[in-house]
Design an enzyme around this catalytic site. Sequence first.
Site, PDB file in Angstrom:
ATOM      1  N   LYS A 140     112.825  47.824 -44.744  1.00  0.00           N
ATOM      2  CA  LYS A 140     114.344  47.237 -43.934  1.00  0.00           C
ATOM      3  C   LYS A 140     114.072  47.159 -42.447  1.00  0.00           C
ATOM      4  CE  LYS A 140     117.974  48.705 -41.729  1.00  0.00           C
ATOM      5  NZ  LYS A 140     118.116  47.508 -40.946  1.00  0.00           N
TER       6      LYS A 140
ATOM      7  N   GLU B 139     116.629  52.766 -21.023  1.00  0.00           N
ATOM      8  CA  GLU B 139     116.016  51.586 -21.504  1.00  0.00           C
ATOM      9  C   GLU B 139     117.235  50.612 -21.376  1.00  0.00           C
ATOM     10  OE1 GLU B 139     112.758  50.380 -23.945  1.00  0.00           O
ATOM     11  OE2 GLU B 139     114.051  51.227 -25.596  1.00  0.00           O
TER      12      GLU B 139
ATOM     13  N   CYS C 163     109.190  46.698 -25.691  1.00  0.00           N
ATOM     14  CA  CYS C 163     109.376  47.981 -26.372  1.00  0.00           C
ATOM     15  C   CYS C 163     108.732  48.267 -24.468  1.00  0.00           C
ATOM     16  CB  CYS C 163     108.993  48.820 -26.920  1.00  0.00           C
ATOM     17  SG  CYS C 163     107.551  48.482 -27.815  1.00  0.00           S
TER      18      CYS C 163
ATOM     19  N   GLU D   7     107.879  54.851 -32.857  1.00  0.00           N
ATOM     20  CA  GLU D   7     107.635  53.764 -32.362  1.00  0.00           C
ATOM     21  C   GLU D   7     108.702  53.151 -31.186  1.00  0.00           C
ATOM     22  OE1 GLU D   7     107.077  51.342 -29.694  1.00  0.00           O
ATOM     23  OE2 GLU D   7     106.994  49.671 -30.431  1.00  0.00           O
TER      24      GLU D   7
END
Length: 485
Positions: free
Chosen positions: A169, A379, A278, A244
């Site tokens: 996906k 973040e 990230c 992750e």
Amino acid sequence: MFIDGQWVESSTGDTREVVNPANGEVIAVTTEGNEEDVRKAVAAAKRAFYEDGWWDTPASERARLLFEVANKLEQRADEFARLETQDNGKPLRETRIDVADAVACFRYYAGLATKPHGQTYEVADPIQAMVVREPIGVCGQIIPWNYPLLMAAWKLAPALAAGNTVVFKPSEVTPLTAIKLFGIFEEVGFPAGVVNLVLGAGQTVGHEIAVNYDIDKVAFTGGTKTGRSIMQAATGNLKKISLELGGKSPNIVFADADFETAVDYALFGIFVNQGQVCSAGSRLLLEESIYDKFIERLVERAKKIEVGPGLAEETEMGPLVSEAHMEKVLNYIKIGQEEGAKLVCGGYRITKGELAKGYFVAPTIFVDTTPDMRIVQEEIFGPVLVVQKFRDEAEAIKLANDTVYGLAGAVFTQDGAKAQRVIRKIRAGITWINCYHPTYNEAPWGGYKQSGIGRELGTFGYEEYTEVKQININLQVESTGWFKN
């Protein structure tokens, strides 16, 4: 969508518009899958693995197919780079590198597929003890929108090299290069059901991948909040997981660092891919004695970054991926100002000329921050840098580790012993000394703490897609003598 070797529409007939973030224009309309489409793909993948014998396919054949994927992707590199830029927004100078890295990743795992992966052991009994690695089975893979093609390669290549089948996906925001990539899979001749592409939203398609009992492993790259949800959903059949996740990575600069090099990497660490990385160096930690001088030079250079459409060769930083994400980033900038941080660069949406149509945010830098601020702890995933000050080595380490994340970090100093001391005490999985961001297919990628579970890339990434089986062979075949009768 590509399910069981066929291009198909979704079971509902729903569609989704794909938008170019540089101008807000619709560039494609894709089919929108749902849970039923995932179930069809899983059934095909399960059949291909168990009944059609993909897991018994010789490693040399799996390697051949992956090498062919790499070759064809390389031949169409410019096409993929331009499509990625239109879909994601990042500059061509970045998408060209992404395509080259994806090619290299497929080649790396094609080569690794045929290498030895077992061990033998000397044991006390007349037994030949060994372990072999076998494919897990049906793997669900969910990737983010910040590196659409490269993240696809990072997951698909090791899974297929190890002999698994895949239900894949892509992000619903950036699906276009994944669709093209699966066209290459079809072209090179992967058997029906081995690779399956399901398009759709995370709440439907992604959730079904996580909960489906016939999926043996789920691999996800994305936000920590979503990662937790996937981890919980995967408990139904205790499927293996690799995650992750997010980061708030420290970039530590000591006074003895090469000044201009450190400034350059501080910019590169946060503003590459518009900060939508990230592992971005989103927290800059500066030694007190160079703080003012460094900020002055950093701001001077940040204001000169060429922001514009990714297809323009001169562009150094493109738009954010979507209007919704832009609004999220702008809200964090507002939060930073309300918390009392000092804004010294950027902090606004760029609305000049043609850029007004897109989702452009100026390179942004906050100083006078404190560890308790949300912009320091959370973040943001955008072109927003927060700067912190430290007095000595101990304080630098304390500040560096003072978040729930542990993905990446860097140290800049010309003192080799200091660099080693500090880097060893940073609680992060990916670290650099006197540089930031270089990534290699040969080395593992993943984080500590709430930045994830497991590793990608290298032999570690291959092993994430294998089961370990112990085999014991009796070399002295005779009765045990355990029972009297």
